[in-house]
Design a protein around this motif. Structure first.
Motif, PDB file in Angstrom:
ATOM      1  N   PHE A 162      91.111 -38.959  -6.449  1.00 42.65           N
ATOM      2  CA  PHE A 162      91.730 -40.284  -6.494  1.00 42.65           C
ATOM      3  C   PHE A 162      93.150 -40.252  -7.076  1.00 42.65           C
ATOM      4  O   PHE A 162      93.720 -41.290  -7.386  1.00 42.65           O
ATOM      5  CB  PHE A 162      90.849 -41.250  -7.287  1.00 42.65           C
ATOM      6  CG  PHE A 162      89.494 -41.446  -6.662  1.00 42.65           C
ATOM      7  CD1 PHE A 162      88.371 -40.763  -7.132  1.00 42.65           C
ATOM      8  CD2 PHE A 162      89.348 -42.281  -5.571  1.00 42.65           C
ATOM      9  CE1 PHE A 162      87.145 -40.927  -6.543  1.00 42.65           C
ATOM     10  CE2 PHE A 162      88.106 -42.449  -4.976  1.00 42.65           C
ATOM     11  CZ  PHE A 162      87.001 -41.767  -5.463  1.00 42.65           C
TER      12      PHE A 162
ATOM     13  N   GLY B  36      95.531 -43.137   0.378  1.00 43.55           N
ATOM     14  CA  GLY B  36      94.424 -44.064   0.637  1.00 43.55           C
ATOM     15  C   GLY B  36      93.425 -44.212  -0.492  1.00 43.55           C
ATOM     16  O   GLY B  36      93.161 -45.317  -0.964  1.00 43.55           O
ATOM     17  N   LEU B  37      92.874 -43.097  -0.985  1.00 45.59           N
ATOM     18  CA  LEU B  37      91.853 -43.178  -2.025  1.00 45.59           C
ATOM     19  C   LEU B  37      92.434 -43.606  -3.369  1.00 45.59           C
ATOM     20  O   LEU B  37      91.758 -44.266  -4.162  1.00 45.59           O
ATOM     21  CB  LEU B  37      91.126 -41.842  -2.169  1.00 45.59           C
ATOM     22  CG  LEU B  37      90.179 -41.492  -1.013  1.00 45.59           C
ATOM     23  CD1 LEU B  37      89.536 -40.138  -1.212  1.00 45.59           C
ATOM     24  CD2 LEU B  37      89.104 -42.565  -0.851  1.00 45.59           C
TER      25      LEU B  37
ATOM     26  N   ILE C  85      81.334 -47.949  -4.530  1.00 51.60           N
ATOM     27  CA  ILE C  85      82.169 -48.849  -5.327  1.00 51.60           C
ATOM     28  C   ILE C  85      81.271 -49.967  -5.853  1.00 51.60           C
ATOM     29  O   ILE C  85      80.510 -50.560  -5.081  1.00 51.60           O
ATOM     30  CB  ILE C  85      83.303 -49.447  -4.475  1.00 51.60           C
ATOM     31  CG1 ILE C  85      84.281 -48.344  -4.059  1.00 51.60           C
ATOM     32  CG2 ILE C  85      84.036 -50.556  -5.232  1.00 51.60           C
ATOM     33  CD1 ILE C  85      85.310 -48.792  -3.048  1.00 51.60           C
TER      34      ILE C  85
ATOM     35  N   ARG D 114      97.116 -39.826  -6.734  1.00 50.06           N
ATOM     36  CA  ARG D 114      98.064 -40.116  -5.672  1.00 50.06           C
ATOM     37  C   ARG D 114      98.679 -38.825  -5.126  1.00 50.06           C
ATOM     38  O   ARG D 114      99.029 -37.927  -5.870  1.00 50.06           O
ATOM     39  CB  ARG D 114      99.167 -41.047  -6.185  1.00 50.06           C
ATOM     40  CG  ARG D 114     100.075 -41.577  -5.084  1.00 50.06           C
ATOM     41  CD  ARG D 114     101.072 -42.558  -5.633  1.00 50.06           C
ATOM     42  NE  ARG D 114     100.408 -43.733  -6.194  1.00 50.06           N
ATOM     43  CZ  ARG D 114     101.078 -44.760  -6.732  1.00 50.06           C
ATOM     44  NH1 ARG D 114     102.386 -44.728  -6.825  1.00 50.06           N
ATOM     45  NH2 ARG D 114     100.417 -45.790  -7.205  1.00 50.06           N
TER      46      ARG D 114
ATOM     47  N   ILE E 277      84.165 -46.739  -9.446  1.00 52.68           N
ATOM     48  CA  ILE E 277      84.100 -45.987  -8.191  1.00 52.68           C
ATOM     49  C   ILE E 277      83.519 -44.608  -8.477  1.00 52.68           C
ATOM     50  O   ILE E 277      83.932 -43.931  -9.416  1.00 52.68           O
ATOM     51  CB  ILE E 277      85.494 -45.899  -7.524  1.00 52.68           C
ATOM     52  CG1 ILE E 277      85.390 -45.216  -6.166  1.00 52.68           C
ATOM     53  CG2 ILE E 277      86.523 -45.220  -8.406  1.00 52.68           C
ATOM     54  CD1 ILE E 277      86.602 -45.461  -5.282  1.00 52.68           C
TER      55      ILE E 277
ATOM     56  N   PHE F  30      94.795 -45.754  -3.640  1.00 53.57           N
ATOM     57  CA  PHE F  30      94.911 -47.200  -3.449  1.00 53.57           C
ATOM     58  C   PHE F  30      93.560 -47.877  -3.634  1.00 53.57           C
ATOM     59  O   PHE F  30      93.445 -48.933  -4.285  1.00 53.57           O
ATOM     60  CB  PHE F  30      95.470 -47.469  -2.054  1.00 53.57           C
ATOM     61  CG  PHE F  30      95.719 -48.914  -1.745  1.00 53.57           C
ATOM     62  CD1 PHE F  30      95.267 -49.476  -0.565  1.00 53.57           C
ATOM     63  CD2 PHE F  30      96.423 -49.720  -2.630  1.00 53.57           C
ATOM     64  CE1 PHE F  30      95.502 -50.817  -0.278  1.00 53.57           C
ATOM     65  CE2 PHE F  30      96.659 -51.057  -2.349  1.00 53.57           C
ATOM     66  CZ  PHE F  30      96.190 -51.616  -1.176  1.00 53.57           C
ATOM     67  N   VAL F  31      92.516 -47.252  -3.077  1.00 52.59           N
ATOM     68  CA  VAL F  31      91.151 -47.785  -3.231  1.00 52.59           C
ATOM     69  C   VAL F  31      90.775 -47.867  -4.712  1.00 52.59           C
ATOM     70  O   VAL F  31      90.202 -48.860  -5.178  1.00 52.59           O
ATOM     71  CB  VAL F  31      90.141 -46.898  -2.468  1.00 52.59           C
ATOM     72  CG1 VAL F  31      88.709 -47.262  -2.852  1.00 52.59           C
ATOM     73  CG2 VAL F  31      90.322 -47.062  -0.972  1.00 52.59           C
ATOM     74  N   LYS F  32      91.107 -46.829  -5.455  1.00 53.30           N
ATOM     75  CA  LYS F  32      90.776 -46.813  -6.882  1.00 53.30           C
ATOM     76  C   LYS F  32      91.488 -47.940  -7.615  1.00 53.30           C
ATOM     77  O   LYS F  32      90.891 -48.649  -8.447  1.00 53.30           O
ATOM     78  CB  LYS F  32      91.164 -45.466  -7.494  1.00 53.30           C
ATOM     79  CG  LYS F  32      90.808 -45.366  -8.977  1.00 53.30           C
ATOM     80  CD  LYS F  32      91.217 -44.034  -9.582  1.00 53.30           C
ATOM     81  CE  LYS F  32      90.869 -43.984 -11.074  1.00 53.30           C
ATOM     82  NZ  LYS F  32      91.302 -42.713 -11.684  1.00 53.30           N
ATOM     83  N   ASN F  33      92.778 -48.141  -7.314  1.00 55.26           N
ATOM     84  CA  ASN F  33      93.538 -49.220  -7.952  1.00 55.26           C
ATOM     85  C   ASN F  33      92.941 -50.593  -7.648  1.00 55.26           C
ATOM     86  O   ASN F  33      92.830 -51.455  -8.529  1.00 55.26           O
ATOM     87  CB  ASN F  33      95.004 -49.174  -7.504  1.00 55.26           C
ATOM     88  CG  ASN F  33      95.771 -48.048  -8.173  1.00 55.26           C
ATOM     89  OD1 ASN F  33      95.361 -47.559  -9.219  1.00 55.26           O
ATOM     90  ND2 ASN F  33      96.853 -47.614  -7.563  1.00 55.26           N
ATOM     91  N   LEU F  34      92.569 -50.809  -6.394  1.00 55.92           N
ATOM     92  CA  LEU F  34      91.962 -52.094  -6.022  1.00 55.92           C
ATOM     93  C   LEU F  34      90.631 -52.300  -6.744  1.00 55.92           C
ATOM     94  O   LEU F  34      90.313 -53.410  -7.193  1.00 55.92           O
ATOM     95  CB  LEU F  34      91.733 -52.147  -4.507  1.00 55.92           C
ATOM     96  CG  LEU F  34      92.971 -52.284  -3.622  1.00 55.92           C
ATOM     97  CD1 LEU F  34      92.583 -52.232  -2.149  1.00 55.92           C
ATOM     98  CD2 LEU F  34      93.699 -53.590  -3.911  1.00 55.92           C
ATOM     99  N   THR F  35      89.863 -51.218  -6.857  1.00 58.15           N
ATOM    100  CA  THR F  35      88.570 -51.298  -7.551  1.00 58.15           C
ATOM    101  C   THR F  35      88.766 -51.677  -9.018  1.00 58.15           C
ATOM    102  O   THR F  35      88.062 -52.547  -9.546  1.00 58.15           O
ATOM    103  CB  THR F  35      87.830 -49.948  -7.454  1.00 58.15           C
ATOM    104  OG1 THR F  35      87.669 -49.605  -6.071  1.00 58.15           O
ATOM    105  CG2 THR F  35      86.466 -50.033  -8.109  1.00 58.15           C
TER     106      THR F  35
END
Length: 372
Positions: A23, A39-40, A68, A25, A54, A42-47
């Motif tokens: 995760f 991508g991942l 998640i 960057r 996550i 970004f997913v972690k930040n949104l989570t």
């Protein structure tokens, strides 16, 4: 108290060393990996923004699972953090966005084979702007269209967008249609693309010239647009039926799907490489790419276009068909069958076998015994 989202695959898996950095960057598991490493992260930040967690687990050659967890109770969020329908501003409805007909979906990044992405991609190459625009306007409702106004630009487009079919004029300045077609048909990475030649000449000689260059179909100007549309529909329907027959009939051979000698030779070489490494559980896309001397993306597109399968699915099908051959002709236990085709876990073997043939290995053997 939580909303859980689980995403899982049955791919090659991720090593323990890579998981700890997954995760971060711009981190990529290998140099040849197609992703950018964004991508991942970004997913972690949104989570985290949603106060969630996550988790990831992976097993080599079995697959990866990412879970998640997002708090789902109202008390988990302050008043300011809650969405209010009365004060929410309007946004853009994604389904209302118009995408130009030149839009090309990157199959490795976008979701393949969904209804929204089933349109075939046609490359039109013609120096006549009026005819090219007419063909584009006529066909764009049913197909994704790319354009080029000469053979050289056509080569660059074909090697970039990987069209499902090419329509090209024969008479063009610089590189003409004959030279353009011959170049693509001699290039292993584009030799599988059906080529439809347009010409204002109706002589036998021009037809022979086009056929020698490798053109698959021939249309004389002025073009009957209804006949062209029917022809295109029949070409794609025939290819679809061939792929469907291959995937449903375990006795059919992949080389039968290739219509040119060059592509048959390519499929023979590819299958020979896979068979030679069949007991090797580490046989994967990277190994095939190095042996066949082709990038992941180009190999994926070529196999997908010819067979309708991804590279991983193609390898799996060959493994499983070999397993059936062993089970049918030899009296060996299932464990030995698995190891001889490079599959290490019973659960994966059973799941993959049932997906491929509609029954478990045990059920398949029971049916064989009944027939015998």
């Amino acid at each position: 108290q939580y909303l859980f989202i689980k995403v899982a695959d049955n791919g090659i898996g991720i090593s323990a060393e890579s998981i700890q950095h997954l995760f971060e960057r711009y981190y990529r598991t290998t140099e040849s990996h197609m992703g950018s490493g964004v991508g991942l992260a970004f997913v972690k930040n949104l989570t985290l923004l949603h106060k969630g967690q996550i988790l990831v687990s992976s097993e080599k050659n079995k697959g990866t699972e990412i879970v998640i967890g997002i708090p789902a109770l109202k008390d988990d969020y302050s008043q300011e953090e809650c969405w209010n329908a009365n004060i929410a501003g309007g946004g853009t409805r994604l389904e209302s966005i118009y995408y130009p007909s030149e839009k090309v979906f990157d199959i490795e990044k976008d979701i393949p084979d969904t209804k929204a992405h089933q349109k075939k991609h046609i490359l039109i190459v013609d120096d006549n702007d009026e005819l090219r625009n007419f063909l584009k306007d006529t066909l764009s409702e049913d197909y994704i269209i790319s354009e080029a106004d000469n053979g050289q630009m056509g080569i660059e487009k074909a090697q970039t967008v990987f069209p499902d079919l090419i329509i090209s004029d024969i008479m063009m300045p610089g590189m003409n249609g004959i030279e353009f077609c011959k170049f693509l048909k001699e290039d292993l990475e584009t030799s599988h693309i059906p080529f439809l030649m347009l010409t204002a000449k109706n002589s036998v000689e021009s037809h022979i010239e086009g056929a020698v260059s490798g053109a698959d179909y021939y249309f004389t100007k002025p073009i009957n647009i209804n006949l062209l549309q029917i022809t295109l529909k029949n070409i794609f329907e025939q290819k679809r039926k061939l792929k469907e027959h291959y995937q449903k009939n375990q006795n059919s051979e992949a080389r039968e799907l290739a219509h040119s000698l060059k592509d048959k030779e390519f499929m023979d070489k590819l299958i020979a490489i896979i068979h030679a490494q069949l007991p090797n559980p580490n046989l994967d896309t990277d190994y095939l790419c190095s042996e066949i001397n082709m990038s992941k993306t180009r190999l994926y597109h070529k196999i997908k276009t010819i067979t309708g399968q991804s590279t991983g699915e193609f390898i799996r099908t060959i493994r499983l068909r070999k397993a059936v051959e062993i089970m049918t002709n030899e009296d060996v236990i299932l464990t030995e069958v698995m190891y001889r085709v490079g599959i290490q876990t019973q659960s994966y073997f059973t799941k993959a076998f049932k997906k491929e043939f509609g029954k478990t290995p045990t059920q398949y053997l029971q049916n064989l015994e009944k027939k015998n």
